[in-house]
Design a protein around this motif. Structure first.
Motif, short mmCIF file in Angstrom:
data_model
loop_
_atom_site.label_atom_id
_atom_site.label_comp_id
_atom_site.label_asym_id
_atom_site.label_seq_id
_atom_site.Cartn_x
_atom_site.Cartn_y
_atom_site.Cartn_z
N LYS A 2 0.91 -1.19 0.12
CA LYS A 2 0.07 0.11 -0.02
C LYS A 2 0.69 1.23 0.06
O LYS A 2 0.56 2.20 -0.81
N TYR A 3 1.87 1.58 0.79
CA TYR A 3 2.63 2.31 1.13
C TYR A 3 4.06 2.46 0.43
O TYR A 3 4.72 3.56 0.28
N LYS A 4 4.53 1.47 -0.22
CA LYS A 4 5.80 1.48 -1.02
C LYS A 4 6.86 1.41 -0.15
O LYS A 4 8.02 1.04 -0.74
N VAL A 5 7.00 1.89 0.87
CA VAL A 5 8.12 1.86 1.78
C VAL A 5 7.65 2.00 3.13
O VAL A 5 6.61 2.97 3.48
N VAL A 6 8.11 1.21 4.12
CA VAL A 6 7.46 1.22 5.76
C VAL A 6 8.62 1.51 6.35
O VAL A 6 10.05 0.97 6.10
N PHE A 7 8.48 2.09 7.83
CA PHE A 7 9.74 2.53 8.66
C PHE A 7 9.34 1.84 9.81
O PHE A 7 8.13 1.80 10.33
N PHE A 8 10.58 1.60 10.49
CA PHE A 8 10.42 1.10 12.16
C PHE A 8 11.34 1.80 12.95
O PHE A 8 12.28 2.07 12.34
N ARG A 9 11.29 2.51 13.93
CA ARG A 9 11.96 2.86 14.99
C ARG A 9 12.29 2.10 15.96
O ARG A 9 11.48 1.12 16.47
N PHE A 53 12.21 8.66 -0.85
CA PHE A 53 11.57 7.74 -1.74
C PHE A 53 10.71 8.45 -2.53
O PHE A 53 9.90 9.34 -2.26
N ALA A 54 10.56 7.66 -3.89
CA ALA A 54 9.54 8.43 -4.73
C ALA A 54 8.63 7.27 -5.27
O ALA A 54 9.21 6.11 -5.56
N ASN A 55 7.38 7.68 -5.55
CA ASN A 55 6.39 6.67 -5.65
C ASN A 55 6.45 6.62 -7.42
O ASN A 55 5.92 7.51 -7.89
N MET A 56 6.97 5.54 -7.80
CA MET A 56 6.92 5.45 -9.34
C MET A 56 5.82 5.01 -10.13
O MET A 56 5.77 5.18 -11.45
N THR A 57 4.80 4.60 -9.40
CA THR A 57 3.41 4.48 -10.13
C THR A 57 2.90 5.83 -10.16
O THR A 57 2.45 6.27 -11.27
N MET A 58 2.79 6.75 -9.03
CA MET A 58 2.37 8.07 -9.30
C MET A 58 3.13 8.79 -10.30
O MET A 58 2.67 9.54 -11.05
N ALA A 59 4.31 8.48 -10.47
CA ALA A 59 5.34 9.26 -11.32
C ALA A 59 4.96 8.93 -12.84
O ALA A 59 4.72 9.96 -13.67
N TYR A 60 4.50 7.61 -13.05
CA TYR A 60 3.83 7.55 -14.33
C TYR A 60 2.62 8.10 -14.51
O TYR A 60 2.27 8.37 -15.64
N GLN A 84 1.20 0.03 -12.91
CA GLN A 84 2.19 0.57 -13.79
C GLN A 84 3.09 1.45 -13.21
O GLN A 84 2.78 2.44 -12.50
N VAL A 85 4.53 1.02 -13.40
CA VAL A 85 5.51 1.83 -12.78
C VAL A 85 6.81 2.14 -13.69
O VAL A 85 7.12 1.64 -14.65
N VAL A 86 7.32 3.43 -13.59
CA VAL A 86 8.10 3.88 -14.28
C VAL A 86 9.61 2.90 -13.96
O VAL A 86 9.72 3.02 -12.49
N TYR A 87 10.17 2.45 -14.80
CA TYR A 87 11.18 1.27 -14.37
C TYR A 87 12.48 1.71 -15.12
O TYR A 87 13.32 0.84 -15.67
N VAL A 88 12.88 2.80 -15.28
CA VAL A 88 14.36 3.19 -15.59
C VAL A 88 14.91 4.17 -14.45
O VAL A 88 14.09 4.93 -13.94
N ASN A 120 11.08 -2.46 -4.07
CA ASN A 120 12.04 -1.93 -5.02
C ASN A 120 11.24 -1.98 -6.36
O ASN A 120 11.79 -1.41 -7.41
N ARG A 121 10.29 -2.75 -6.51
CA ARG A 121 9.69 -2.77 -7.60
C ARG A 121 8.64 -1.48 -7.80
O ARG A 121 8.11 -1.34 -9.14
N ALA A 122 8.33 -0.79 -6.98
CA ALA A 122 7.18 0.18 -7.03
C ALA A 122 7.96 1.62 -6.81
O ALA A 122 7.46 2.81 -7.11
N CYS A 123 9.37 1.98 -6.19
CA CYS A 123 9.58 3.24 -5.91
C CYS A 123 11.11 3.23 -6.17
O CYS A 123 11.80 2.19 -6.29
N GLN A 124 11.66 4.44 -6.26
CA GLN A 124 13.07 4.69 -6.20
C GLN A 124 13.35 5.48 -5.01
O GLN A 124 12.70 6.06 -4.36
N HIS A 125 14.87 5.40 -4.70
CA HIS A 125 15.29 5.96 -3.62
C HIS A 125 16.49 6.75 -3.89
O HIS A 125 17.02 6.57 -4.92
N PHE A 126 16.97 7.79 -3.09
CA PHE A 126 18.05 8.67 -3.11
C PHE A 126 18.52 8.81 -1.50
O PHE A 126 17.68 9.49 -0.76
N ALA A 127 19.77 8.32 -1.34
CA ALA A 127 20.36 8.52 0.24
C ALA A 127 21.09 9.95 -0.13
O ALA A 127 22.24 10.28 -0.84
#
Length: 279
Positions: free
Chosen positions: A42-49, A129-136, A192-196, A244-251
């Motif tokens: 649902k959220y494409k990336v989840v976090f835990f503390r 993190f970027a939602n690449m479905t929304m980007a598409y 559908q996901v932008v995958y480049v 990793n199938r649905a989002c991209q990331h940037f550190a």
């Protein structure tokens, strides 16, 4: 319904990302795995503390979601080869500061990664993190038409020839150039996901080089819009688990010369495909 229905989840932004509260990853149950998987889709990336887990517990948690990968950058004599250690400090400036999806140079790129913060700078070193479905979805119709059914080529040497101090031909002998659809269909959600991505994609197959470059530049920039992103501020023992199938990331490598040490365990995925919409 058990623990799945009891997970307390706080979204980071409307577009992507959520923090899962009140769970202990040293005590993993099938119900927790089911709930985390649903939240990930649902959220494409989840976090835990505040997850003080051992390397073995880190590996076991990841393995609950599938088979694990060994990254070629992992030292050969490492005790736990499933763990990729990413350490930067005064002698090593962070170099993961580009929008990318991991290991798209594999025939079957990863399902996702679980990254744990071991040591973090006082300020900086966030991951975006970027939602690449929304980007598409936000691409112009003309661009969607151009990339429909197109194939892109992905090359490990673009990043790892220098990092691993190997010639491209050496890497290609083990990891040949790989072809994947420019737009992939998520195997579980059908989205559908932008995958480049700017790290590993070299060109669009059977397209004029200049046209390929211009089109890829437009697609790369689709991740840059803050409205499709979230930004996570790390603390020690924080964990991020991304699809990793649905989002991209940037550190963000804005913390030099401070120290940032992370440990990553990656879950193997499947071969990307594009499925025509029935609409």
């Amino acid at each position: 319904m058990g623990e799945k229905s009891q997970l307390k989840i706080e979204p980071l932004t409307p577009a992507i990302g959520a923090e899962i509260l009140g769970v202990d990853l040293t005590n993993v149950t099938p119900e927790l795995i089911e709930g985390v998987r649903a939240a990930l889709l649902k959220y494409k990336v989840v976090f835990f503390r505040d997850q003080r887990i051992s390397p073995r517990q880190h590996i076991d948690f990841a393995r609950a979601f599938g088979d694990l990968e060994i990254h070629p950058a992992t030292p050969k004599n490492q005790v736990d080869p499933e763990i990729l250690r990413l350490a930067h400090g005064p002698d090593s400036r962070g170099s993961e500061n580009m929008w990318h999806s991991d290991v798209t140079w594999r025939e079957k790129p990863s399902l996702g990664s679980i990254l744990r913060a071991v040591e973090v700078p006082a300020v900086g070193g966030d991951t975006l993190f970027a939602n690449m479905t929304m980007a598409y979805e936000r691409l112009p119709d003309a661009t969607k038409e151009k990339i429909h059914d197109r194939i892109a080529v992905h090359d490990i040497a673009r990043v790892f020839a220098k990092r691993l101090n190997k010639r491209p031909e050496e890497l290609h002998a083990k990891y040949p150039l790989m072809e994947h659809p420019v737009v992939r269909t998520h195997p579980e959600t059908g989205e559908q996901v932008v995958y480049v991505n700017g790290a590993f994609t070299s060109h669009i197959k059977d397209m004029d080089p200049q046209e390929s470059k211009s089109l890829l530049d437009e697609l790369y920039k689709s991740a840059w819009n803050p409205e499709v992103q979230c930004r996570f501020k790390w603390r020690a023992n924080s964990i991020a688990f991304w699809d990793n199938r649905a989002c991209q990331h940037f550190a963000a490598s804005d913390y030099f010369p401070a120290v940032r040490v992370m440990e990553r365990v990656t879950i193997a995925g499947d071969r990307p495909y594009f499925q025509h919409s029935s609409n």
